[in-house]
Scaffold this active site. Sequence first.
Site, PDB file in Angstrom:
ATOM      1  N   PRO A  16       0.795  -1.228   0.000  1.00  0.00           N
ATOM      2  CG  PRO A  16      -0.137  -1.109   2.130  1.00  0.00           C
ATOM      3  CD  PRO A  16       0.528  -2.066   1.173  1.00  0.00           C
ATOM      4  CG  ASN A  17      -0.332   4.343   1.180  1.00  0.00           C
ATOM      5  OD1 ASN A  17      -1.275   4.872   0.589  1.00  0.00           O
ATOM      6  ND2 ASN A  17      -0.445   3.810   2.376  1.00  0.00           N
ATOM      7  NE  ARG A  24       3.873   6.629   1.645  1.00  0.00           N
ATOM      8  CZ  ARG A  24       4.089   5.401   2.091  1.00  0.00           C
ATOM      9  NH1 ARG A  24       4.556   4.486   1.264  1.00  0.00           N
ATOM     10  NH2 ARG A  24       3.828   5.096   3.333  1.00  0.00           N
ATOM     11  CE1 TYR A  29       8.701   5.179   3.130  1.00  0.00           C
ATOM     12  CE2 TYR A  29       7.137   6.995   3.030  1.00  0.00           C
ATOM     13  CZ  TYR A  29       7.600   5.843   3.645  1.00  0.00           C
ATOM     14  OH  TYR A  29       6.980   5.365   4.772  1.00  0.00           O
ATOM     15  CG  ASN A  78       8.304  -1.901   0.700  1.00  0.00           C
ATOM     16  OD1 ASN A  78       7.693  -1.984   1.771  1.00  0.00           O
ATOM     17  ND2 ASN A  78       8.899  -0.789   0.308  1.00  0.00           N
ATOM     18  CG  HIS A  84       4.593  -1.799  10.469  1.00  0.00           C
ATOM     19  ND1 HIS A  84       5.921  -2.103  10.659  1.00  0.00           N
ATOM     20  CD2 HIS A  84       4.568  -0.821   9.513  1.00  0.00           C
ATOM     21  CE1 HIS A  84       6.664  -1.324   9.874  1.00  0.00           C
ATOM     22  NE2 HIS A  84       5.870  -0.550   9.166  1.00  0.00           N
ATOM     23  CG  ASP A  91      -0.458 -17.085   8.865  1.00  0.00           C
ATOM     24  OD1 ASP A  91       0.548 -17.076   9.612  1.00  0.00           O
ATOM     25  OD2 ASP A  91      -1.631 -17.104   9.291  1.00  0.00           O
ATOM     26  CD  GLU A 102      10.469  -7.171   6.740  1.00  0.00           C
ATOM     27  OE1 GLU A 102      10.696  -8.260   7.328  1.00  0.00           O
ATOM     28  OE2 GLU A 102      10.062  -6.158   7.334  1.00  0.00           O
ATOM     29  NE  ARG A 111       9.714   6.383   8.688  1.00  0.00           N
ATOM     30  CZ  ARG A 111       8.773   6.172   7.762  1.00  0.00           C
ATOM     31  NH1 ARG A 111       8.893   5.136   6.936  1.00  0.00           N
ATOM     32  NH2 ARG A 111       7.739   6.968   7.662  1.00  0.00           N
ATOM     33  NE  ARG A 115       6.525   4.740   9.923  1.00  0.00           N
ATOM     34  CZ  ARG A 115       5.459   4.820   9.118  1.00  0.00           C
ATOM     35  NH1 ARG A 115       5.121   3.795   8.368  1.00  0.00           N
ATOM     36  NH2 ARG A 115       4.737   5.930   9.052  1.00  0.00           N
TER      37      ARG A 115
HETATM   38  C1  DQA Z   1       7.980   1.163   4.123  1.00  0.00           C
HETATM   39  C2  DQA Z   1       7.987   1.419   5.646  1.00  0.00           C
HETATM   40  C3  DQA Z   1       6.606   1.218   6.226  1.00  0.00           C
HETATM   41  O1  DQA Z   1       6.629   1.484   7.621  1.00  0.00           O
HETATM   42  C4  DQA Z   1       5.611   2.151   5.567  1.00  0.00           C
HETATM   43  O2  DQA Z   1       4.313   1.919   6.068  1.00  0.00           O
HETATM   44  C5  DQA Z   1       5.647   2.092   4.098  1.00  0.00           C
HETATM   45  C6  DQA Z   1       6.936   1.997   3.425  1.00  0.00           C
HETATM   46  C7  DQA Z   1       9.345   1.491   3.492  1.00  0.00           C
HETATM   47  O3  DQA Z   1       9.562   1.063   2.362  1.00  0.00           O
HETATM   48  O4  DQA Z   1      10.171   2.188   4.091  1.00  0.00           O
HETATM   49  O5  DQA Z   1       4.629   2.190   3.432  1.00  0.00           O
HETATM   50  O6  DQA Z   1       7.725  -0.208   3.905  1.00  0.00           O
END
Ligand code: DQA
Length: 146
Positions: A16-17, A24, A29, A78, A84, A91, A102, A111, A115
């Site tokens: 997500p995002n 963003r 990022y 990612n 979190h 699973d 990861e 952070r 997180r």
């Molecule tokens: C993230 C870190 C996560 O805590 C956050 O919610 C993200 C991006 C990162 O790539 O640093 O969406 O996974």
Amino acid sequence: MSEEKNKKKILVVNGPNLNLLGLREPGIYGSATLDEGMKALEERFPQVDFAFFQSNIEGELVDVIQQYGFTADGIVLNAGAYTHTSVAIHDAIKAIRTPVVEVHLSNIYSRETFRHTSLITSACIGIIGGFGMDSYRLAVEALLNR
Ligand code: DQA
């Protein structure tokens, strides 16, 4: 993912995002878009047969992990904020045979405290974070070196 012979197959999954990379919180990022980051991977590793997937929906991330998890040689994941919270993604990683790395763009441990807990690390072969888009490159290197 194509059927190219002799090429390692690696699925890169973004949660997500991460579709908003570039817009963003660029201070955290970076300024590269997700497309730019993924294209850079393809250019850097011509010997890899990549598949890319992004979704904001937890169940779709579970589906793609299941879909590739018995045929791909590796998965770079990612999971964004689901890192979190998601027992379902934990699973799914445990259920498959393909090794999962990861990744995070940011260093989640420097952070906010919410997180600092990852529900997926224990199911993965390793974790790389804090290096922006380079985290993905390092994860691919780690999979290729196995
Ligand atoms: C993230 C870190 C996560 O805590 C956050 O919610 C993200 C991006 C990162 O790539 O640093 O969406 O996974």
